[in-house]
Design an enzyme around this catalytic site. Structure first.
Site, PDB file in Angstrom:
ATOM      1  CG  HIS A  24      -2.529   7.084  -0.755  1.00 61.00           C
ATOM      2  ND1 HIS A  24      -3.242   6.789   0.389  1.00 61.00           N
ATOM      3  CD2 HIS A  24      -1.960   5.902  -1.135  1.00 61.00           C
ATOM      4  CE1 HIS A  24      -3.118   5.512   0.682  1.00 61.00           C
ATOM      5  NE2 HIS A  24      -2.356   4.955  -0.215  1.00 61.00           N
ATOM      6  CB  CYS A  71       0.134   2.575   2.312  1.00 58.86           C
ATOM      7  SG  CYS A  71      -1.164   1.846   1.289  1.00 58.86           S
ATOM      8  CG  HIS A 130       1.034   3.286  -3.276  1.00 56.95           C
ATOM      9  ND1 HIS A 130       1.534   3.968  -2.195  1.00 56.95           N
ATOM     10  CD2 HIS A 130      -0.162   2.781  -2.872  1.00 56.95           C
ATOM     11  CE1 HIS A 130       0.683   3.875  -1.184  1.00 56.95           C
ATOM     12  NE2 HIS A 130      -0.363   3.160  -1.563  1.00 56.95           N
ATOM     13  CG  HIS A 185      -4.896   2.205  -3.160  1.00 59.22           C
ATOM     14  ND1 HIS A 185      -4.552   0.905  -2.858  1.00 59.22           N
ATOM     15  CD2 HIS A 185      -4.112   2.976  -2.385  1.00 59.22           C
ATOM     16  CE1 HIS A 185      -3.616   0.906  -1.926  1.00 59.22           C
ATOM     17  NE2 HIS A 185      -3.327   2.151  -1.621  1.00 59.22           N
ATOM     18  CG  ASP A 195     -10.910   9.649 -11.593  1.00 60.47           C
ATOM     19  OD1 ASP A 195     -10.329   8.616 -11.203  1.00 60.47           O
ATOM     20  OD2 ASP A 195     -11.404   9.768 -12.727  1.00 60.47           O
ATOM     21  CG  HIS A 196      -7.034   9.543 -13.618  1.00 59.52           C
ATOM     22  ND1 HIS A 196      -8.268   8.971 -13.422  1.00 59.52           N
ATOM     23  CD2 HIS A 196      -6.352   8.692 -14.417  1.00 59.52           C
ATOM     24  CE1 HIS A 196      -8.330   7.832 -14.081  1.00 59.52           C
ATOM     25  NE2 HIS A 196      -7.182   7.637 -14.680  1.00 59.52           N
ATOM     26  CD  GLU A 231      -6.022   2.207   0.846  1.00 54.68           C
ATOM     27  OE1 GLU A 231      -5.800   3.397   1.066  1.00 54.68           O
ATOM     28  OE2 GLU A 231      -5.515   1.290   1.513  1.00 54.68           O
TER      29      GLU A 231
HETATM   30 NI    NI Z   1      -1.991   2.867  -0.303  1.00 51.96          NI
END
Ligand code: NI
Length: 136
Positions: free
Chosen positions: A14, A33, A39, A41, A79-80, A126
């Site tokens: 995200h 972020c 990047h 999580h 996911d992914h 997160e």
């Molecule tokens: Ni982040």
């Protein structure tokens, strides 16, 4: 009334940013972020539902059914994936954990109600140190 919680995990990319602001301004608001190159999580999702235990079955909702609904409505979409670009229920939203928890609630509430389960809490972790909880 009894409460049942199911844990799921997903890995998503995200970036937190507001349209119309410069990268510098976004970094000031959202910190790292807001990296323009994205990047990721490793998120943990905990969904709690509640209901009255059926005296015959001994539960109010089959935990496997709960897992299947979470997978179908939420996990496969995150996911992914890059949640900013690929997750329909995050389109147009700032990809904060708060917005994610509220969007997941919207995705799940009706589907769970059809199963006789009342959605109680959506918890999104997160990192090990930060999580949000949404109670509708
Ligand atoms: Ni982040």
């Amino acid at each position: 009334m009894i409460y049942l919680t199911r844990r799921e995990r997903f890995s998503s990319a995200h970036r937190m940013f507001r349209q119309g602001l410069s990268d510098e301004e976004n970094m000031k608001i959202y910190g790292k972020c807001s990296n323009p190159q994205w990047h990721g999580h490793n998120y943990v999702l905990k969904v709690t539902v509640k209901g009255e235990v059926d005296t015959v079955t001994g539960y109010f909702m089959n935990a496997t059914r709960l897992r299947d609904i979470l997978q179908e409505k939420v996990i496969v979409k995150l996911d992914h994936k890059n949640m900013n670009l690929e997750t329909d229920f995050m389109a147009g939203k700032v990809a904060t954990t708060e917005n994610l928890a509220m969007a997941i609630w919207q995705e799940l509430e009706d589907a769970l109600a059809k199963e006789g389960a009342i959605l109680h809490c959506v918890r999104v972790e997160e990192t090990e140190n930060n999580y949000v909880e949404y109670y509708g």
